[in-house]
Motif scaffolding. Sequence first.
Motif, short mmCIF file in Angstrom:
data_model
loop_
_atom_site.label_atom_id
_atom_site.label_comp_id
_atom_site.label_asym_id
_atom_site.label_seq_id
_atom_site.Cartn_x
_atom_site.Cartn_y
_atom_site.Cartn_z
N GLN A 207 -15.94 30.73 -35.36
CA GLN A 207 -15.16 29.50 -35.49
C GLN A 207 -13.69 29.85 -35.61
O GLN A 207 -13.29 30.67 -36.44
CB GLN A 207 -15.61 28.70 -36.72
CG GLN A 207 -17.07 28.24 -36.66
CD GLN A 207 -17.43 27.32 -37.80
OE1 GLN A 207 -16.64 26.46 -38.18
NE2 GLN A 207 -18.63 27.49 -38.34
N ALA A 208 -12.91 29.22 -34.74
CA ALA A 208 -11.49 29.53 -34.68
C ALA A 208 -10.77 29.19 -35.98
O ALA A 208 -9.72 29.78 -36.28
CB ALA A 208 -10.85 28.79 -33.51
N VAL A 217 -4.76 26.96 -29.14
CA VAL A 217 -5.84 26.18 -28.54
C VAL A 217 -5.64 26.14 -27.03
O VAL A 217 -4.51 25.91 -26.55
CB VAL A 217 -5.86 24.75 -29.11
CG1 VAL A 217 -6.97 23.92 -28.47
CG2 VAL A 217 -6.04 24.79 -30.63
N LEU A 218 -6.70 26.37 -26.28
CA LEU A 218 -6.62 26.29 -24.82
C LEU A 218 -6.41 24.83 -24.42
O LEU A 218 -7.16 23.94 -24.83
CB LEU A 218 -7.91 26.83 -24.20
CG LEU A 218 -7.89 27.04 -22.68
CD1 LEU A 218 -6.94 28.18 -22.32
CD2 LEU A 218 -9.29 27.37 -22.16
N TYR A 334 -8.14 32.62 -27.39
CA TYR A 334 -7.95 31.18 -27.45
C TYR A 334 -9.05 30.53 -28.28
O TYR A 334 -10.16 31.08 -28.41
CB TYR A 334 -8.00 30.56 -26.04
CG TYR A 334 -6.79 30.82 -25.19
CD1 TYR A 334 -5.62 30.08 -25.36
CD2 TYR A 334 -6.82 31.77 -24.17
CE1 TYR A 334 -4.51 30.29 -24.55
CE2 TYR A 334 -5.72 32.00 -23.36
CZ TYR A 334 -4.58 31.25 -23.56
OH TYR A 334 -3.48 31.47 -22.75
N SER A 335 -8.71 29.34 -28.78
CA SER A 335 -9.72 28.47 -29.37
C SER A 335 -10.19 27.51 -28.28
O SER A 335 -9.40 26.70 -27.78
CB SER A 335 -9.12 27.69 -30.55
OG SER A 335 -10.04 26.70 -30.99
N VAL A 336 -11.46 27.63 -27.91
CA VAL A 336 -12.04 26.79 -26.86
C VAL A 336 -13.16 25.98 -27.50
O VAL A 336 -14.20 26.52 -27.90
CB VAL A 336 -12.59 27.64 -25.70
CG1 VAL A 336 -13.16 26.74 -24.61
CG2 VAL A 336 -11.49 28.54 -25.13
N CYS A 340 -13.84 30.94 -30.73
CA CYS A 340 -12.92 31.98 -30.25
C CYS A 340 -13.42 32.53 -28.92
O CYS A 340 -14.60 32.85 -28.78
CB CYS A 340 -12.81 33.11 -31.27
SG CYS A 340 -12.28 32.57 -32.91
N ARG A 341 -12.51 32.67 -27.98
CA ARG A 341 -12.83 33.26 -26.68
C ARG A 341 -11.69 34.18 -26.29
O ARG A 341 -10.53 33.96 -26.68
CB ARG A 341 -13.01 32.17 -25.62
CG ARG A 341 -14.04 31.10 -26.00
CD ARG A 341 -15.42 31.45 -25.50
NE ARG A 341 -15.55 31.16 -24.10
CZ ARG A 341 -15.85 29.96 -23.58
NH1 ARG A 341 -16.02 28.91 -24.40
NH2 ARG A 341 -15.98 29.79 -22.30
N VAL A 342 -11.98 35.21 -25.49
CA VAL A 342 -10.98 36.16 -25.02
C VAL A 342 -10.91 36.08 -23.50
O VAL A 342 -11.92 36.30 -22.82
CB VAL A 342 -11.31 37.60 -25.46
CG1 VAL A 342 -10.24 38.57 -24.96
CG2 VAL A 342 -11.43 37.68 -26.98
N LEU A 343 -9.72 35.76 -22.98
CA LEU A 343 -9.53 35.61 -21.54
C LEU A 343 -8.59 36.70 -21.04
O LEU A 343 -7.58 37.02 -21.68
CB LEU A 343 -8.95 34.23 -21.21
CG LEU A 343 -9.69 33.00 -21.76
CD1 LEU A 343 -9.03 31.74 -21.24
CD2 LEU A 343 -11.16 33.04 -21.39
#
Length: 373
Positions: A207-208, A217-218, A334-336, A340-343
């Motif tokens: 959780q972001a 945030v994306l 990013y918070s998607v 949490c996600r890594v792009l």
Amino acid sequence: MAPASVMPAARRHVSSRRRTEAPRRRPSPSSPPKKLRPMSEILDRAKYAVVERADYSDIICEQCGSGERPEELLLCDKCDKGFHMRCLRPIVVRIPIGSWLCPKCSDHRRVRSFSQKKIIDFFKIQKSGDGKKKCASNQDTRKRRRRSVSLVLLKKRRRLLPFIPSEDPNQRLKQMGTLASALTAMQMEFSDELTYSSGMAPRSANQAKFENGGMQVLSKEDMETLELCRAMSRRGECPPFIVVFDSCEGYTVEADAQIKDMTFIAEYTGDVDYIKNRENDDCDSLMTLLLATNPSESLVICPDKRGNIARFINGINNHTPEGKKKQNCKCVRYSVNGECRVLLVATRDIAKGERLYYDYNGYEHEYPTHHFV
């Protein structure tokens, strides 16, 4: 005691054939001759055991011939020869956990080649309905790109651009085939999403809002770009990259077409686990996912069993100006939708044939990159 002698009557019953020799069988004309495996294949599959020496003070590196820096010498569990971690190609950054084989002893692993059907099955590509749908998707891509440019001009913010797949289907199959071969050689499964396995961190831990200091945030527009790229990948319209093997760097990724600045490359995927569970992990591709206020809740992505092309993008030596010049992409967290996600995103225009590099120490500055080429 004298040995017992054989009586003449008993000697007559002993034929000229030795008792340890099996009786000969006549070959059946119907049965085919038995095929024997080559000795090299038998030795490759045979179990090995190394006899421990009483003294290892005379061990030297097989590459440089020096016995200095014994704390960096790795001993092969098959041939018992020594190698400096920085003399190996690719360089070994951390001391491996468990058994370790030198390049010569581990060279029996073959890289598989994949047919068109196997590539489609490997990536679970969804079959497209008709040509009109594909044409429409390409038009949507062009519209999305134009829309991104207009937003950048209006809001003066840089938006993500979707990758542009190769037009030739055979070229796309070739690109996916190189990735499938690399994943198979590393004994990994393909996964384009974060996975939550039993015994690791649950999805509820990602959780972001737990991020120390917050997380960007994306935006809605970039979310559309991300979903567009994911939909293209599911149809087999992969980003134009190929995975190649380099004797110094190991597996690495090259651009198979020109990539524009701010183009979405891939999401960093793998198993999600707590950092505390991976403190002694020898995986060289752990990626920070969440830096929580409570360190025990911090998360990492572990692409040792599952992952995608992001697993094979190499890092720069951020201790030298030459190494920093090689960087052409970056990892952004990013918070998607609250997670949490890594792009991975291009930081400049990337030419066809150029290899992809990013800075492993984007956040913690803890990864030892000073030995990188």
